[in-house]
Design a protein around this motif. Structure first.
Motif, PDB file in Angstrom:
ATOM      1  N   PHE A  40       0.837  -1.201   0.000  1.00 11.22           N
ATOM      2  CA  PHE A  40       0.000   0.000   0.000  1.00 11.22           C
ATOM      3  C   PHE A  40       0.870   1.249   0.000  1.00 11.22           C
ATOM      4  N   ILE A  41       1.892   1.254   0.850  1.00 10.55           N
ATOM      5  CA  ILE A  41       2.762   2.434   0.956  1.00 10.55           C
ATOM      6  C   ILE A  41       3.456   2.705  -0.374  1.00 10.55           C
ATOM      7  N   ALA A  42       3.989   1.649  -1.003  1.00 10.84           N
ATOM      8  CA  ALA A  42       4.691   1.821  -2.278  1.00 10.84           C
ATOM      9  C   ALA A  42       3.748   2.368  -3.348  1.00 10.84           C
ATOM     10  N   SER A  43       2.520   1.852  -3.398  1.00 10.95           N
ATOM     11  CA  SER A  43       1.548   2.339  -4.385  1.00 10.95           C
ATOM     12  C   SER A  43       1.197   3.797  -4.131  1.00 10.95           C
ATOM     13  N   TYR A  44       1.030   4.150  -2.874  1.00 10.62           N
ATOM     14  CA  TYR A  44       0.706   5.523  -2.476  1.00 10.62           C
ATOM     15  C   TYR A  44       1.829   6.482  -2.878  1.00 10.62           C
TER      16      TYR A  44
ATOM     17  N   PHE B  63      -7.162   1.428  -7.630  1.00 16.47           N
ATOM     18  CA  PHE B  63      -7.603   0.046  -7.493  1.00 16.47           C
ATOM     19  C   PHE B  63      -7.006  -0.620  -6.255  1.00 16.47           C
ATOM     20  N   VAL B  64      -5.806  -0.217  -5.855  1.00 17.61           N
ATOM     21  CA  VAL B  64      -5.168  -0.776  -4.662  1.00 17.61           C
ATOM     22  C   VAL B  64      -5.849  -0.263  -3.393  1.00 17.61           C
ATOM     23  N   LEU B  65      -6.333   0.966  -3.427  1.00 16.98           N
ATOM     24  CA  LEU B  65      -6.909   1.604  -2.253  1.00 16.98           C
ATOM     25  C   LEU B  65      -8.111   0.829  -1.704  1.00 16.98           C
ATOM     26  N   PRO B  66      -8.095   0.438  -0.438  1.00 14.67           N
ATOM     27  CA  PRO B  66      -9.244  -0.259   0.155  1.00 14.67           C
ATOM     28  C   PRO B  66     -10.352   0.712   0.541  1.00 14.67           C
ATOM     29  N   ASP B  67     -10.892   1.367  -0.467  1.00 12.68           N
ATOM     30  CA  ASP B  67     -11.895   2.410  -0.271  1.00 12.68           C
ATOM     31  C   ASP B  67     -13.285   1.791  -0.279  1.00 12.68           C
TER      32      ASP B  67
ATOM     33  N   ARG C 113     -20.484   3.141  -5.607  1.00 13.55           N
ATOM     34  CA  ARG C 113     -20.027   1.825  -5.187  1.00 13.55           C
ATOM     35  C   ARG C 113     -18.511   1.686  -5.229  1.00 13.55           C
ATOM     36  N   TRP C 114     -17.865   2.501  -6.043  1.00 11.12           N
ATOM     37  CA  TRP C 114     -16.403   2.475  -6.110  1.00 11.12           C
ATOM     38  C   TRP C 114     -15.756   3.019  -4.844  1.00 11.12           C
ATOM     39  N   GLY C 115     -16.519   3.671  -3.998  1.00 11.98           N
ATOM     40  CA  GLY C 115     -15.960   4.296  -2.811  1.00 11.98           C
ATOM     41  C   GLY C 115     -16.082   5.802  -2.901  1.00 11.98           C
ATOM     42  N   ARG C 116     -15.648   6.484  -1.853  1.00 14.74           N
ATOM     43  CA  ARG C 116     -15.796   7.943  -1.867  1.00 14.74           C
ATOM     44  C   ARG C 116     -14.537   8.674  -2.310  1.00 14.74           C
ATOM     45  N   ARG C 117     -13.376   8.028  -2.284  1.00 18.31           N
ATOM     46  CA  ARG C 117     -12.137   8.672  -2.743  1.00 18.31           C
ATOM     47  C   ARG C 117     -11.743   8.206  -4.141  1.00 18.31           C
ATOM     48  N   ARG C 118     -11.892   6.915  -4.400  1.00 22.48           N
ATOM     49  CA  ARG C 118     -11.377   6.301  -5.628  1.00 22.48           C
ATOM     50  C   ARG C 118     -11.857   6.968  -6.919  1.00 22.48           C
ATOM     51  N   PRO C 119     -13.157   7.256  -7.088  1.00 19.32           N
ATOM     52  CA  PRO C 119     -13.595   7.816  -8.384  1.00 19.32           C
ATOM     53  C   PRO C 119     -12.920   9.136  -8.727  1.00 19.32           C
ATOM     54  N   TRP C 120     -12.690   9.969  -7.706  1.00 21.56           N
ATOM     55  CA  TRP C 120     -12.151  11.299  -7.973  1.00 21.56           C
ATOM     56  C   TRP C 120     -10.658  11.266  -8.267  1.00 21.56           C
TER      57      TRP C 120
ATOM     58  N   GLN D  28      -5.161  22.632 -12.960  1.00 23.63           N
ATOM     59  CA  GLN D  28      -5.183  22.747 -11.507  1.00 23.63           C
ATOM     60  C   GLN D  28      -6.505  22.262 -10.924  1.00 23.63           C
ATOM     61  N   ILE D  29      -7.600  22.530 -11.604  1.00 26.66           N
ATOM     62  CA  ILE D  29      -8.891  22.036 -11.123  1.00 26.66           C
ATOM     63  C   ILE D  29      -8.898  20.507 -11.132  1.00 26.66           C
ATOM     64  N   GLY D  30      -8.454  19.917 -12.236  1.00 30.72           N
ATOM     65  CA  GLY D  30      -8.381  18.465 -12.311  1.00 30.72           C
ATOM     66  C   GLY D  30      -7.427  17.878 -11.292  1.00 30.72           C
ATOM     67  N   ALA D  31      -6.258  18.495 -11.156  1.00 32.83           N
ATOM     68  CA  ALA D  31      -5.260  17.991 -10.214  1.00 32.83           C
ATOM     69  C   ALA D  31      -5.785  18.009  -8.790  1.00 32.83           C
ATOM     70  N   ASN D  32      -6.488  19.060  -8.435  1.00 32.24           N
ATOM     71  CA  ASN D  32      -6.980  19.164  -7.061  1.00 32.24           C
ATOM     72  C   ASN D  32      -8.221  18.320  -6.817  1.00 32.24           C
ATOM     73  N   ALA D  33      -8.951  17.989  -7.890  1.00 32.62           N
ATOM     74  CA  ALA D  33     -10.029  17.022  -7.746  1.00 32.62           C
ATOM     75  C   ALA D  33      -9.471  15.664  -7.351  1.00 32.62           C
ATOM     76  N   ALA D  34      -8.253  15.357  -7.794  1.00 33.29           N
ATOM     77  CA  ALA D  34      -7.576  14.117  -7.394  1.00 33.29           C
ATOM     78  C   ALA D  34      -6.823  14.289  -6.079  1.00 33.29           C
ATOM     79  N   LEU D  35      -6.209  15.453  -5.890  1.00 36.58           N
ATOM     80  CA  LEU D  35      -5.340  15.643  -4.733  1.00 36.58           C
ATOM     81  C   LEU D  35      -6.106  15.678  -3.421  1.00 36.58           C
ATOM     82  N   ALA D  36      -7.297  16.280  -3.408  1.00 34.74           N
ATOM     83  CA  ALA D  36      -8.067  16.373  -2.164  1.00 34.74           C
ATOM     84  C   ALA D  36      -8.381  14.992  -1.586  1.00 34.74           C
ATOM     85  N   PRO D  37      -8.946  14.065  -2.350  1.00 41.07           N
ATOM     86  CA  PRO D  37      -9.163  12.729  -1.802  1.00 41.07           C
ATOM     87  C   PRO D  37      -7.863  11.964  -1.574  1.00 41.07           C
ATOM     88  N   PHE D  38      -6.843  12.242  -2.377  1.00 41.65           N
ATOM     89  CA  PHE D  38      -5.556  11.563  -2.219  1.00 41.65           C
ATOM     90  C   PHE D  38      -4.949  11.863  -0.849  1.00 41.65           C
TER      91      PHE D  38
END
Length: 438
Positions: free
Chosen positions: A36-40, A217-221, A106-113, A145-155
């Motif tokens: 998990f750490i390596a993937s993160y 996909f690795v994230l247990p979300d 169903r994908w989770g609350r972080r994964r889709p974004w 930046q909008i796209g990046a932060n849509a991913a970064l916030a849940p990340f």
């Protein structure tokens, strides 16, 4: 912790039990493993290679290409492009942090974004690479930046969702090391591809997509087990606010991050032009020196961050590392006011790398430790990221004021550097008054 209503529907269209709700919102206690750490960390690395290339170097390169003989126009172009993009990041990070907290797919609350955001960022970077006017490049950076932060916030929220307190400083230091290693890689890419800006902007996004999707996909979300209350206009506006009087530790941590980020971007936004105008290098020489200086900065940063993260977790202390690092970073930034040689520039970069390495090894862990409500980590870390994104917008607009002090023909970099140094020191002082964390 504050939890959503128990009466909402679960993923199986049946009411979630209190036990299921409690389990979902319970603080993580299980140690996360190496896979998990390596993937993160790898997702963080390649994400920031794609994002930070423009932020640190390529926007300046683009501006100098558009206005090859007009230093004032170059500075103005950087101000508009970088400032607009960072302003978009301010709003996007908070909004998508809130959205990810409330997502019930169903994908989770972080994964889709994570996936949606990285694809949006790539579209924006492609626009930047394929256009050559300030409005078009600025629009591309805004979209990126909008796209990046849509991913970064849940990340970033994953650190609160998945990582127990006793691992946070170490993993925080790892992802911070990855971010700054990405800046080094992006700098060398920018140096090697500065005559092929289309490839420079677009190519790094491809591995970023691959590794971010892999981490998704690795994230247990898990799917949110309860439906949160509807978000009206008042609730949306509240998304951008956490009361610093009610939560003073959070407010002080916010202020500390805001000030050191303002200090950092007041200089790094103009680093390449500083080498050309202040150290009297040609543009090609400046690119080479900048690549070497970022290497020095990153090596010292990675070493300091690794050691700092280990010590912080073992000693169960956060504040002292942040305070000393902020003050040292301020001293290093002020030293730039007196630097006019390449060797002196390298020395200051080492000092600043040491300081910032200590800072980033602990700061994110400190912030997670003082969150008012970890159940809404995406929203509250999104609000906190305003302290990281807003200075990136303000710095390009504020810097021309300091650069313009005195002679209109020679930009006043010493004034800008002193301003940055004072900001960093004040950030360290703000951290002293945090009470919840040692």
């Amino acid at each position: 912790m504050t939890q959503p209503p128990v009466s909402a529907q679960s993923s199986s269209n049946q009411r979630a039990t209190q036990e299921e709700i409690d389990a979902f919102f319970a603080p993580p206690t299980k140690e996360v493993g190496p896979f998990f750490i390596a993937s993160y960390v790898l997702a963080q690395l390649f994400f920031f290679v794609a994002l930070m290339g423009p932020a640190v170097v390529s926007i300046q390169t683009k501006a100098m290409a558009m206005f090859p003989k007009d230093s004032a126009a170059q500075a103005d172009a950087v101000s508009v492009i970088a400032g607009l993009g960072a302003l978009g990041a301010v709003f996007a990070n908070v909004i998508f942090g809130q959205i990810s907290d409330r997502t019930m797919w169903r994908w989770g609350r972080r994964r889709p974004w994570l996936v949606i955001g990285i694809l949006g960022m790539t579209v924006g970077l492609a626009i930047m690479g394929l256009t050559n006017t300030v409005p078009a490049v600025a629009a591309g950076w805004l979209i990126a930046q909008i796209g990046a932060n849509a991913a970064l916030a849940p990340f970033v929220a994953v650190l609160s969702d998945q990582v127990p307190e006793f691992q946070r400083a170490r993993i925080s230091s790892m992802i911070s090391i990855a971010q700054n290693l990405a800046i080094l890689i992006a700098t060398y890419l920018s140096n090697g591809l500065r005559h092929n800006l289309e490839v420079l902007y677009i190519a790094p996004a491809i591995p970023a997509i691959l590794f971010m999707v892999w981490f998704a996909f690795v994230l247990p979300d898990k799917q949110l087990p309860v439906t949160p209350p509807k978000l009206n206009l008042v609730g949306l506006l509240k998304t951008f606010w956490v009361n610093p009087i009610k939560y003073p530790d959070y407010g002080l941590a916010w202020a500390g991050r805001f000030l050191i980020t303002l200090a950092s971007f007041s200089f790094t936004t103009y680093r390449l032009m500083y080498l050309v105008h202040r150290v009297s290098l040609t543009e090609d020489q400046a690119h080479d020196v900048m690549a070497t200086s970022v290497l020095i900065y990153t090596v010292t940063l990675m070493t300091a961050s690794f050691i700092g993260g280990q010590l912080s977790d073992r000693l169960h202390r956060r504040k002292i590392f942040v305070i000393l690092a902020s003050i040292l970073f301020g001293i290093g930034t002020a030293m730039l006011a007196h630097t006019t040689t390449v060797s002196g520039f390298y020395m200051v970069e080492a000092v600043m790398g040491l300081a910032y390495g200590i800072y980033i090894s602990v700061d994110l862990a400190l912030v997670v430790d003082v969150l008012p409500n970890p159940d809404n980590a995406g929203k509250e870390l999104g609000v906190f990221n305003i302290a990281n994104a807003l200075p990136q917008s303000l710095a390009p607009f504020m810097a021309p004021f300091f650069l313009g002090i005195g002679s209109v023909e020679k930009m006043n970099y010493p004034a800008l550097c002193y301003f940055a140094g004072i900001c960093a020191v004040l950030g360290g002082i703000a951290t002293i008054f945090i009470k919840k964390v040692r």
